[in-house]
Every structure is written in C-alpha cells, then in structure tokens.
Scaffold this motif. Structure first.
Motif, short mmCIF file in Angstrom:
data_model
loop_
_atom_site.label_atom_id
_atom_site.label_comp_id
_atom_site.label_asym_id
_atom_site.label_seq_id
_atom_site.Cartn_x
_atom_site.Cartn_y
_atom_site.Cartn_z
N ASN A 293 23.65 5.13 9.63
CA ASN A 293 23.27 5.49 11.00
C ASN A 293 24.33 4.97 11.97
O ASN A 293 24.88 3.88 11.78
CB ASN A 293 21.92 4.87 11.36
N VAL A 294 24.59 5.76 13.00
CA VAL A 294 25.63 5.44 13.97
C VAL A 294 25.02 5.44 15.37
O VAL A 294 24.23 6.32 15.73
CB VAL A 294 26.77 6.48 13.90
N ASP A 295 25.37 4.43 16.16
CA ASP A 295 24.95 4.36 17.56
C ASP A 295 25.93 5.20 18.38
O ASP A 295 26.97 4.72 18.84
CB ASP A 295 24.95 2.91 18.02
N THR A 296 25.59 6.48 18.54
CA THR A 296 26.50 7.40 19.22
C THR A 296 26.74 7.01 20.68
O THR A 296 27.83 7.22 21.22
CB THR A 296 25.96 8.84 19.14
N ALA A 297 25.72 6.42 21.31
CA ALA A 297 25.88 6.00 22.70
C ALA A 297 26.92 4.88 22.82
O ALA A 297 27.72 4.86 23.76
CB ALA A 297 24.54 5.54 23.26
N TRP A 298 26.93 3.97 21.87
CA TRP A 298 27.89 2.86 21.88
C TRP A 298 29.32 3.40 21.85
O TRP A 298 30.18 2.96 22.61
CB TRP A 298 27.63 1.97 20.67
N PHE A 299 29.56 4.37 20.97
CA PHE A 299 30.90 4.93 20.86
C PHE A 299 31.27 5.76 22.09
O PHE A 299 32.40 5.72 22.57
CB PHE A 299 31.01 5.78 19.59
N ALA A 300 30.29 6.51 22.60
CA ALA A 300 30.56 7.33 23.79
C ALA A 300 30.93 6.46 24.99
O ALA A 300 31.83 6.80 25.77
CB ALA A 300 29.35 8.20 24.11
N GLN A 301 30.24 5.34 25.16
CA GLN A 301 30.51 4.45 26.28
C GLN A 301 31.92 3.87 26.22
O GLN A 301 32.52 3.55 27.24
CB GLN A 301 29.49 3.32 26.31
N ARG A 302 32.44 3.76 25.02
CA ARG A 302 33.78 3.18 24.84
C ARG A 302 34.85 4.24 24.62
O ARG A 302 36.00 3.90 24.36
CB ARG A 302 33.74 2.19 23.67
N ASN A 303 34.44 5.49 24.69
CA ASN A 303 35.36 6.61 24.50
C ASN A 303 36.10 6.51 23.16
O ASN A 303 37.30 6.75 23.05
CB ASN A 303 36.38 6.67 25.65
N ILE A 304 35.34 6.14 22.14
CA ILE A 304 35.86 6.04 20.77
C ILE A 304 35.15 7.08 19.93
O ILE A 304 33.92 7.20 19.99
CB ILE A 304 35.60 4.64 20.18
N PRO A 305 35.85 7.87 19.13
CA PRO A 305 35.16 8.84 18.28
C PRO A 305 34.31 8.13 17.23
O PRO A 305 34.78 7.21 16.55
CB PRO A 305 36.31 9.63 17.63
N ALA A 306 33.08 8.56 17.12
CA ALA A 306 32.18 7.96 16.14
C ALA A 306 32.54 8.44 14.73
O ALA A 306 33.04 9.56 14.57
CB ALA A 306 30.74 8.32 16.46
N PRO A 307 32.31 7.64 13.71
CA PRO A 307 32.56 8.11 12.35
C PRO A 307 31.65 9.29 12.01
O PRO A 307 30.53 9.40 12.52
CB PRO A 307 32.23 6.89 11.49
N THR A 308 32.13 10.17 11.17
CA THR A 308 31.35 11.35 10.78
C THR A 308 31.07 11.40 9.29
O THR A 308 30.39 12.31 8.82
CB THR A 308 32.10 12.64 11.18
N SER A 309 31.58 10.42 8.55
CA SER A 309 31.41 10.39 7.10
C SER A 309 31.48 8.96 6.60
O SER A 309 32.09 8.09 7.26
CB SER A 309 32.51 11.22 6.43
N VAL A 310 30.89 8.69 5.45
CA VAL A 310 30.99 7.35 4.87
C VAL A 310 32.44 7.02 4.55
O VAL A 310 32.81 5.85 4.49
CB VAL A 310 30.13 7.21 3.60
N ASN A 311 33.27 8.04 4.33
CA ASN A 311 34.68 7.79 4.07
C ASN A 311 35.36 7.11 5.26
O ASN A 311 36.34 6.38 5.08
CB ASN A 311 35.39 9.11 3.77
N ASP A 312 34.83 7.34 6.46
CA ASP A 312 35.44 6.78 7.66
C ASP A 312 35.23 5.27 7.79
O ASP A 312 35.95 4.61 8.55
CB ASP A 312 34.88 7.45 8.92
#
Length: 351
Positions: free
Chosen positions: A149-168
């Motif tokens: 699970n990813v906190d998409t809001a956390w990444f959006a607030q920091r303008n960082i692309p969120a991971p999209t796969s376990v490989n990331d």
C-alpha cells in the motif's frame, strides 16, 4: 482513521519461540476464562484479537442454533495455529477461526482438527478449500490479498512519483520509505514474503538483500507497521509505503494498493478434535458460510467473502478492487519450505 477488523489482529508478538510460550499460557488460561465448553447449550470459538461480527449477527446464530456463543481471542493466525497445535485432542474450545493458508499446515500436522464437510460449502466457497491431507479439516470463510500500500497523498505533497510496482521498492529514491512485517510473527508479513518468492522464484533472496540495502524497516505486526509507522495510518508515521491488503484503501481512500504481486490469503474455521461440543462447532461452521455472515464480513472485518455474488459496499468497487491475478504458491510448498524460507529471510535481514 478507524482500526479495522482482521487487520487489527497483527499485534507485537515475539519470535516463534516466544509465540509458542505465550500459546502455552493461553491454553492454560482458557480453561478458567472460558471453561471447558462442557455443556451442550454453548459453543466456544477461539479467534484472532479483532474478530468483529455485528452483535445482531451473533444473536441470530444463538437464536437459530439454541447455543450461546462464547469467544476467546488470541493474537493472529500464527498464534492461533500454535495455540491449538499444543493440545491436539484436548482442546479447551470447540472451534477456531482465523488460521490462514500460510499457517494451516501447522494444526493439520499436529492432528488438532476434525474433518468436517459443511453442506454450506457451496456458491464458490469450495474453490478456496485446502487439498490433500488438509482437505475438510479447515473450511474457508473469507479471503484477502496481501499487497503493498502506498500513501499517494504523501508523494503528491512532495511532488515525488509514487511507486507503481514492488520492483520499485529497491529503487534508491525510495530508500527508507518502506515498512514490512516479520514473516515469523505476522500473517501479512508471511504473505508478502511468499509474494516475493513467487514473483522472483530464482532471485527472491537478492530482492530482499536490495530491500535491506534500501533501508527497509521491519515491524513484528501489521498494527504497528500500518497504524504507527505508515504515514497513511492513524499515527501518521514516517513511512509512505507499507505491507497491507488490497482492501485497505476502502477505509483509507488517500492510499492505493499495488496490485501487481499480491498474495491471496484465505482464512478458515475449523472444528477441534476432541471438542466438548463438536455438533455445536459444526453449526458454527455452517453459519459462518451463510449469507448473513458473508455479507457482514466486508464492513466488519474488511475482508472479501468466499461466496460468489455476495454484495460488497459501494466504496469497494472504486477503492478496493480485487487484483486481476495473484501470485500463487501451493499449500504443500508453503508447508514444506516455510521454516527454511523464514530462516533465509532472517539471515538476509540480519535478524
């Protein structure tokens, strides 16, 4: 954020040796806490800490069966499996609910369960049954998918692309961002380890070496990992990536599950061999497969029912879609290799 049914079960337990010792204490305490369930008008269920069916559903079981349902709670799937395996044929309770497919082999091998084929095991539920020596010793009730699970809001607030796969997760830009659970003490932790083994069968050890290099954090249980360490949890912790379930975003829409490598977790109910009220335990198994309980599971314990065409809350279609596919390992493979895999993981992680 509210604490949710089944996921709340993941408490901070010690390693296997400590869990087994705690199980011995629990077995002794059940005798005084619950009695021996030696009357025919009551049935005692041992379950995880967050068993949470609505009161009216339990009341309907008692009305329909003529039995009083007594509930004893104990940790998570691993703790339940250890507890009932300590006293095969001499249980202090009648039934157990909450052991999953990552730990099912333990009570089966201990000969702690009585085979029972429920007439209610229809409507697709039978597809989640165990096979081989475990067939009919545990009856499937619900299912869930262990996913990142990813906190998409956390990444959006920091303008960082969120991971999209376990490989990331091994990418240095996510260094220090991920929290997982110890597979020795946590069923989601075990589920995620199995997911990586199935996803990277020839290279899973190197995946975990890369995770360690990328400063992954390890917690004993889901509750600590999600509610205290995860930035999207109620404690607003420092980690924006966590092991949880595909259904978690239904309760927390600001988060998202990565569905590329989820492990299908199935939860079971079983009749204990030597139970004082075997017939009452069988009635409880039948009831757990009935439409009333199956429909109550998503809202009360945030799991998917095993019966087909059971209605789901509207928010689940948007926020908690089922993965189109899940990684898979056979129950036989898990039973044969679980301890070895855990030991290899501990060595890699320096634990």
């Amino acid at each position: 954020m509210q604490r949710w049914g089944r996921q709340q079960r993941e408490q901070r337990w010690g390693r296997n040796a400590v869990a087994i010792a705690l199980g011995a204490v629990l077995v002794a305490s059940l005798a005084s806490a619950c009695g021996s369930s030696d009357t025919s008008d009551e049935v005692t269920l041992l379950t995880h800490d967050s068993f949470a069916l609505p009161d009216n559903v339990i009341a309907d079981f008692e009305k329909q069966s003529g039995l009083t349902l007594k509930i004893a709670k104990s940790g998570d799937a691993g703790q339940l499996a250890s507890t009932i395996s300590l006293t095969p044929g001499r249980p202090k309770v009648d039934a157990v609910y909450g052991i999953d497919n990552t730990f099912a082999s333990r009570p089966v091998s201990a000969n702690a369960l009585e085979a029972y084929r429920s007439p209610a095991l229809t409507g697709g539920a039978q597809e989640y049954s165990l096979t081989g020596a475990a067939k009919d010793q545990l009856t499937p009730v619900d299912r869930g998918d262990v996913c990142i699970n990813v906190d998409t809001a956390w990444f959006a607030q920091r303008n960082i692309p969120a991971p999209t796969s376990v490989n990331d997760l091994t990418d240095p830009r996510y260094s220090g961002d991920t929290v997982v659970m110890d597979p020795a003490t946590s069923s989601p932790g075990m589920g995620f380890l199995l997911a990586t083994i199935a996803q990277f069968p020839a290279d899973w050890q190197n995946y975990w070496r890369a995770m360690r290099t990328n400063d992954v954090s390890v917690e004993a249980g889901w509750d600590t990992g999600y509610n205290q360490q995860f930035s999207g949890g109620e404690g607003k912790g420092p980690k924006p990536i966590v092991v949880s379930y595909a259904s978690s975003p239904a309760a927390n829409p600001a988060t998202k599950a990565l569905l590329d490598s989820c492990f299908r977790q199935v939860e079971y109910i079983g009749v204990l061999r030597g139970a004082a009220n075997t017939e009452g335990a069988k009635k409880l198994v039948d009831f757990m497969l009935g439409e009333q309980v199956q429909a109550a599971l998503p809202d009360s314990m945030y799991v998917y029912p095993v019966r087909d065409n059971t209605p789901l809350p509207e928010s689940w279609a948007k926020n908690a879609p089922l993965p189109e596919s899940t990684v898979d390992l056979s129950a036989a493979s898990i039973a044969k290799n679980r301890e070895s895999w855990q030991q290899q993981w501990r060595t890699i992680m320096g634990r």
